[in-house]
Design a protein around this motif. Sequence first.
Motif, PDB file in Angstrom:
ATOM      1  N   LEU A 205       0.879  -1.203   0.011  1.00  0.00           N
ATOM      2  CA  LEU A 205       0.074  -0.238   0.082  1.00  0.00           C
ATOM      3  C   LEU A 205       0.862   1.066   0.089  1.00  0.00           C
ATOM      4  O   LEU A 205       0.250   2.552  -0.350  1.00  0.00           O
ATOM      5  CB  LEU A 205      -0.946  -0.179   1.060  1.00  0.00           C
ATOM      6  CG  LEU A 205      -1.909  -1.046   1.170  1.00  0.00           C
ATOM      7  CD1 LEU A 205      -2.492  -1.061   2.536  1.00  0.00           C
ATOM      8  CD2 LEU A 205      -2.860  -1.381   0.045  1.00  0.00           C
TER       9      LEU A 205
ATOM     10  N   ASP B 175       1.932   2.994   2.486  1.00  0.00           N
ATOM     11  CA  ASP B 175       1.903   4.013   3.717  1.00  0.00           C
ATOM     12  C   ASP B 175       1.881   3.305   4.894  1.00  0.00           C
ATOM     13  O   ASP B 175       2.430   2.057   5.136  1.00  0.00           O
ATOM     14  CB  ASP B 175       0.499   4.766   3.617  1.00  0.00           C
ATOM     15  CG  ASP B 175      -0.694   3.834   3.396  1.00  0.00           C
ATOM     16  OD1 ASP B 175      -0.451   2.448   3.753  1.00  0.00           O
ATOM     17  OD2 ASP B 175      -1.608   4.177   2.799  1.00  0.00           O
ATOM     18  N   GLU B 176       1.248   3.812   5.954  1.00  0.00           N
ATOM     19  CA  GLU B 176       1.387   3.435   7.419  1.00  0.00           C
ATOM     20  C   GLU B 176       0.757   1.878   7.651  1.00  0.00           C
ATOM     21  O   GLU B 176       0.869   1.140   8.647  1.00  0.00           O
ATOM     22  CB  GLU B 176       0.957   4.324   8.494  1.00  0.00           C
ATOM     23  CG  GLU B 176      -0.360   4.661   8.415  1.00  0.00           C
ATOM     24  CD  GLU B 176      -0.881   5.676   7.372  1.00  0.00           C
ATOM     25  OE1 GLU B 176      -2.007   6.035   7.458  1.00  0.00           O
ATOM     26  OE2 GLU B 176       0.076   6.093   6.946  1.00  0.00           O
ATOM     27  N   ARG B 177      -0.288   1.656   6.580  1.00  0.00           N
ATOM     28  CA  ARG B 177      -1.152   0.659   6.507  1.00  0.00           C
ATOM     29  C   ARG B 177      -0.115  -0.889   6.340  1.00  0.00           C
ATOM     30  O   ARG B 177      -0.557  -2.049   6.668  1.00  0.00           O
ATOM     31  CB  ARG B 177      -2.027   0.547   5.617  1.00  0.00           C
ATOM     32  CG  ARG B 177      -3.140   1.447   5.936  1.00  0.00           C
ATOM     33  CD  ARG B 177      -4.361   1.530   5.043  1.00  0.00           C
ATOM     34  NE  ARG B 177      -3.891   2.124   3.957  1.00  0.00           N
ATOM     35  CZ  ARG B 177      -4.628   2.445   2.625  1.00  0.00           C
ATOM     36  NH1 ARG B 177      -5.735   1.993   2.658  1.00  0.00           N
ATOM     37  NH2 ARG B 177      -4.170   3.071   1.378  1.00  0.00           N
ATOM     38  N   ASP B 178       1.012  -0.478   5.805  1.00  0.00           N
ATOM     39  CA  ASP B 178       1.824  -1.734   5.391  1.00  0.00           C
ATOM     40  C   ASP B 178       2.738  -2.096   6.772  1.00  0.00           C
ATOM     41  O   ASP B 178       2.788  -3.261   6.686  1.00  0.00           O
ATOM     42  CB  ASP B 178       2.989  -1.319   4.561  1.00  0.00           C
ATOM     43  CG  ASP B 178       2.653  -1.208   3.048  1.00  0.00           C
ATOM     44  OD1 ASP B 178       1.642  -1.660   2.752  1.00  0.00           O
ATOM     45  OD2 ASP B 178       3.242  -0.387   2.436  1.00  0.00           O
TER      46      ASP B 178
ATOM     47  N   ILE C 283       0.815  -2.336   9.658  1.00  0.00           N
ATOM     48  CA  ILE C 283      -0.334  -3.270  10.128  1.00  0.00           C
ATOM     49  C   ILE C 283      -0.480  -4.418   9.344  1.00  0.00           C
ATOM     50  O   ILE C 283      -0.629  -5.566  10.030  1.00  0.00           O
ATOM     51  CB  ILE C 283      -1.745  -2.506  10.170  1.00  0.00           C
ATOM     52  CG1 ILE C 283      -1.667  -1.253  11.039  1.00  0.00           C
ATOM     53  CG2 ILE C 283      -2.746  -3.512  10.465  1.00  0.00           C
ATOM     54  CD1 ILE C 283      -2.723  -0.470  10.797  1.00  0.00           C
ATOM     55  N   LEU C 284      -0.158  -4.444   8.017  1.00  0.00           N
ATOM     56  CA  LEU C 284      -0.171  -5.538   7.239  1.00  0.00           C
ATOM     57  C   LEU C 284       0.911  -6.750   7.495  1.00  0.00           C
ATOM     58  O   LEU C 284       0.779  -7.738   7.796  1.00  0.00           O
ATOM     59  CB  LEU C 284      -0.201  -5.269   5.928  1.00  0.00           C
ATOM     60  CG  LEU C 284      -0.225  -6.574   4.798  1.00  0.00           C
ATOM     61  CD1 LEU C 284      -1.602  -7.219   4.964  1.00  0.00           C
ATOM     62  CD2 LEU C 284       0.064  -5.900   3.293  1.00  0.00           C
TER      63      LEU C 284
ATOM     64  N   LYS D 172       2.482  -6.764  10.577  1.00  0.00           N
ATOM     65  CA  LYS D 172       1.882  -7.759  11.995  1.00  0.00           C
ATOM     66  C   LYS D 172       0.947  -8.554  11.550  1.00  0.00           C
ATOM     67  O   LYS D 172       0.983  -9.589  12.225  1.00  0.00           O
ATOM     68  CB  LYS D 172       1.374  -6.719  12.902  1.00  0.00           C
ATOM     69  CG  LYS D 172       2.554  -5.556  13.295  1.00  0.00           C
ATOM     70  CD  LYS D 172       1.900  -4.589  14.261  1.00  0.00           C
ATOM     71  CE  LYS D 172       2.942  -3.624  14.814  1.00  0.00           C
ATOM     72  NZ  LYS D 172       2.561  -2.629  15.758  1.00  0.00           N
ATOM     73  N   TRP D 173       0.190  -8.595  10.719  1.00  0.00           N
ATOM     74  CA  TRP D 173      -0.993  -9.403  10.483  1.00  0.00           C
ATOM     75  C   TRP D 173      -0.334 -10.674   9.740  1.00  0.00           C
ATOM     76  O   TRP D 173      -0.769 -11.549   9.879  1.00  0.00           O
ATOM     77  CB  TRP D 173      -2.000  -8.912   9.406  1.00  0.00           C
ATOM     78  CG  TRP D 173      -2.906  -9.770   8.893  1.00  0.00           C
ATOM     79  CD1 TRP D 173      -3.103 -10.346   7.710  1.00  0.00           C
ATOM     80  CD2 TRP D 173      -3.945 -10.619   9.754  1.00  0.00           C
ATOM     81  NE1 TRP D 173      -4.036 -11.170   7.172  1.00  0.00           N
ATOM     82  CE2 TRP D 173      -4.565 -11.532   8.577  1.00  0.00           C
ATOM     83  CE3 TRP D 173      -4.430 -10.658  10.872  1.00  0.00           C
ATOM     84  CZ2 TRP D 173      -5.564 -12.263   9.049  1.00  0.00           C
ATOM     85  CZ3 TRP D 173      -5.444 -11.631  11.168  1.00  0.00           C
ATOM     86  CH2 TRP D 173      -5.727 -12.317  10.349  1.00  0.00           C
TER      87      TRP D 173
END
Length: 507
Positions: free
Chosen positions: A130, A132-135, A137-138, A140-141
Amino acid sequence: MAFNFGAPSGTSGTAAATAAPAGGFGGFGTTSTTAGSAFSFSAPANTGTTGLFGGTQNKGFGFGTGFGTTGSSTGLGTGLGTGLGFGGFNTQQQQQQTTLGGLFSQPTQAPTQSSQLINTASALSAPTLLGDERDAILAKWNQLQAFWGTGKGYFNNNIPPVEFTQENPFCRFKAVGYSCMPNNKDEDGLVVLVFNKKETDIRSQQQQLVESLHKVLGGNQTLTVNVEGIKTLPDDQTEVVIYVVERSPNGTSRRVPATTLYAHFEQTNIKTQLQQLGVTLSMTRTELSPAQIKQLLQNPPAGVDPIIWEQAKVDNPDSEKLIPVPMVGFKELLRRLKVQDQMTKQHQTRLDIISEDISELQKNQTTTMAKIAQYKRKLMDLSHRTLQVLIKQEIQRKSGYAIQADEEQLRVQLDTIQCELNAPTQFKGRLNELMSQIRMQNHFGAVKSEERYYIDADLLREIKQHLKQQQEGLSHLISIIKDDLEDIKLVEHGLNETIHIRGGVFS
């Protein structure tokens, strides 16, 4: 006893929840034919290279599927069925069957595995999906999925996602157990067949099963199928160990080697016939060579940390009989628990049988001791009766004869014994004293609660019985002495009358 753990994985031929006390290893490096053998099994179809250090089919190692993944199912613990269940240790995701050959052919897989490891690391640490900062979170997932051992890890739009399996090095649900290595030779010819039937059904149809297996072998009259043992497995399955005896025209016989018999069973048409009989798995039960054991121990299974593997080898309680095996996932843990429960029940059943045998032996011992005591009393009674018969016979034989010197000496001895028995301080008095003391103890024992010593009831009964027998013996002896005294008096009276008559005649 050892537990050999694994669960079936699709149709890959894995060991289906099998645990054999003597282990259940398959054969290393089966061959299609045996040199110099009269065993006329044809070579298995699609055999290829079936040696120990090569081959890509599940024919060589005989351990079921290996630790590689098979489609959507995991493979690290699925090959731990009967025996260790080792197949290959490579992590080739699209293969359907793996063998030990995969362990030694890993260098050919190095580029694919290296790229897969790089992609896994990227998915766990720095995905760029992505931007951005969502990477984060991804990432960690993806780490959570890797720890669990399932799911897909997306990390790049241009690269396919990483498939997380329980074989991946980051999976947390792993442990190392131990399985027993078999000690059977290839010449013993033992082959394990796992049936998807209950033990009672197998035992009730054992003769039909032997005949069916004989037909599978071609119905050759020189071959005889024998059942070595039958054992219950979890999930209503049964393990049947068989061997085949081949008779030659000259009258000699031999067992067909396990690898030869297993290779025949692994042919496509023969395997189909076995599946119609309910066979879910067939494998040899042969021992491992030192080189094979060394090769297994030197290469950690796929997904198992080398440090953990080395520690497992150090913690091995018996390196001569046990070998470490990985356990991956809750499914494998549940299967191990089922096998342990089953073995515990079998041990408890055996203990119950032994306990019943011991109880029966104790009853037989008690009955035998009672019979011995009865026969002793009967022997004593017969001895007394025999003595009485001898006394009467001796009296009749010596009737009318004068008293001899030995009879006079016997009379003196009997008089002495009679005096000793009647003396207050001798045997009769002592026995009376003991009887009075026993009565007093029984009387005071009921009223004295502070009594320190007591006599066991069984011991007291034995003492009473012994004293009773002694008293009866003494009474019987006294009666015999009295009878002898009367006989002696009668003899003396007869002698006196004879002397008086002779005196009257001479006078």
